[in-house]
Design a protein around this motif. Structure first.
Motif, PDB file in Angstrom:
ATOM      1  N   ILE A   1       0.855  -1.181   0.000  1.00 19.47           N
ATOM      2  CA  ILE A   1       0.000   0.000   0.000  1.00 19.47           C
ATOM      3  C   ILE A   1       0.894   1.234   0.000  1.00 19.47           C
ATOM      4  O   ILE A   1       1.747   1.389   0.884  1.00 19.47           O
TER       5      ILE A   1
ATOM      6  N   GLU B   1      -1.636  -1.036  -4.041  1.00 18.95           N
ATOM      7  CA  GLU B   1      -2.823  -0.229  -3.784  1.00 18.95           C
ATOM      8  C   GLU B   1      -2.363   1.154  -3.356  1.00 18.95           C
ATOM      9  O   GLU B   1      -1.445   1.282  -2.542  1.00 18.95           O
TER      10      GLU B   1
ATOM     11  N   ARG C   1      -3.412   5.006  -1.819  1.00 16.83           N
ATOM     12  CA  ARG C   1      -4.386   5.806  -1.098  1.00 16.83           C
ATOM     13  C   ARG C   1      -3.887   7.245  -1.021  1.00 16.83           C
ATOM     14  O   ARG C   1      -2.703   7.483  -0.751  1.00 16.83           O
TER      15      ARG C   1
ATOM     16  N   GLU D   1      -5.298  -1.550   9.407  1.00 17.50           N
ATOM     17  CA  GLU D   1      -6.587  -2.146   9.039  1.00 17.50           C
ATOM     18  C   GLU D   1      -6.600  -2.539   7.574  1.00 17.50           C
ATOM     19  O   GLU D   1      -7.058  -3.628   7.213  1.00 17.50           O
ATOM     20  N   TRP D   2      -6.099  -1.652   6.705  1.00 17.76           N
ATOM     21  CA  TRP D   2      -6.104  -1.938   5.265  1.00 17.76           C
ATOM     22  C   TRP D   2      -5.199  -3.121   4.926  1.00 17.76           C
ATOM     23  O   TRP D   2      -5.509  -3.921   4.052  1.00 17.76           O
TER      24      TRP D   2
END
Length: 233
Positions: free
Chosen positions: A102, A116, A118, A133-134
């Protein structure tokens, strides 16, 4: 256009591309563009499909000190344009569903297989919790190739980037699993003593690394901290 060799010379004649100063382009911008056009790592990144020349810094560091392993959970701070996330995703096998990467940044980042992205500020106090959490658990590695915007004043720029790395270290200590690793860009200058002392308390091993892909005239190097001790009991 034929790509010049990394030496920039052939048969005793310089093949380096020179950029004429345009009316609306400053001298510093012209010199930066000229350096980009003659940088073998920029050409190699385009040839091999990497998003930035910085990808080769992480590749080289990981070859010397293997911190990226199949199936890991990775966080990439200040990830734009995605070069380090790209290397991490390939190395841990995220493109095949092994592990997760991430990347977060204030800028939007083009989608990338295996990673991913964000859009968020890692300095937000909720960021470590959200990333955990992700990811579905604590991270194995936190990466940071961030650099504060330059002012042109060497001492000020050094203090700003050290401050940024200190904040990244705070984030890492809240997001890493025990045994995890933290890799971040710093600048040589001698004022990072408190940062190094803090990392030595939090990690089993702390070292500086200067990859060959870093430009020779650059003061940048990387601090690699491994063996995160975990939160205090």
């Amino acid at each position: 256009m034929t790509e010049p060799p990394s030496s920039g010379r052939e048969g005793g004649r310089s093949l380096k591309t020179r950029v004429k100063t345009a009316r609306k382009r400053s001298l510093s911008s012209t010199l930066w563009l000229q350096r980009q056009l003659n940088d073998p790592y920029v050409a190699r990144a385009k040839r091999e499909g990497y998003r930035s020349r910085a990808a080769f810094k992480l590749i080289e560091i990981n070859e010397r000190y293997p911190i990226l392993k199949p199936g890991q959970k990775i966080i990439d701070l200040g990830a734009a344009p995605g070069g380090w996330s790209q290397v991490a995703a390939k190395t841990i096998g995220a493109e095949q569903g092994r592990g997760r990467v991430i990347g977060i940044d204030l800028l939007d980042i083009e989608p990338l297989p295996g990673a991913e992205f964000r859009t968020m500020d890692f300095m937000d106090e909720t960021a470590p919790r959200l990333l955990t959490e992700w990811l579905g658990g604590k991270a194995d590695v936190v990466l940071s190739d961030m650099a504060a915007n330059a002012t042109g004043h060497k001492k000020t720029d050094h203090l700003r980037i050290v401050g940024l790395v200190e904040l990244a270290a705070d984030f890492a200590c809240g997001a890493l699993a025990p045994g995890g690793a933290f890799l971040a860009k710093v600048i040589q200058g001698g004022t990072e003593g408190e940062l190094l002392a803090r990392l030595k308390r939090e990690f089993a091993s702390v070292r500086h690394v200067k990859p060959q892909a870093s430009r020779a005239d650059s003061a940048e190097l990387y601090v690699l901290a491994t063996g995160f001790r975990g939160p205090p009991a």
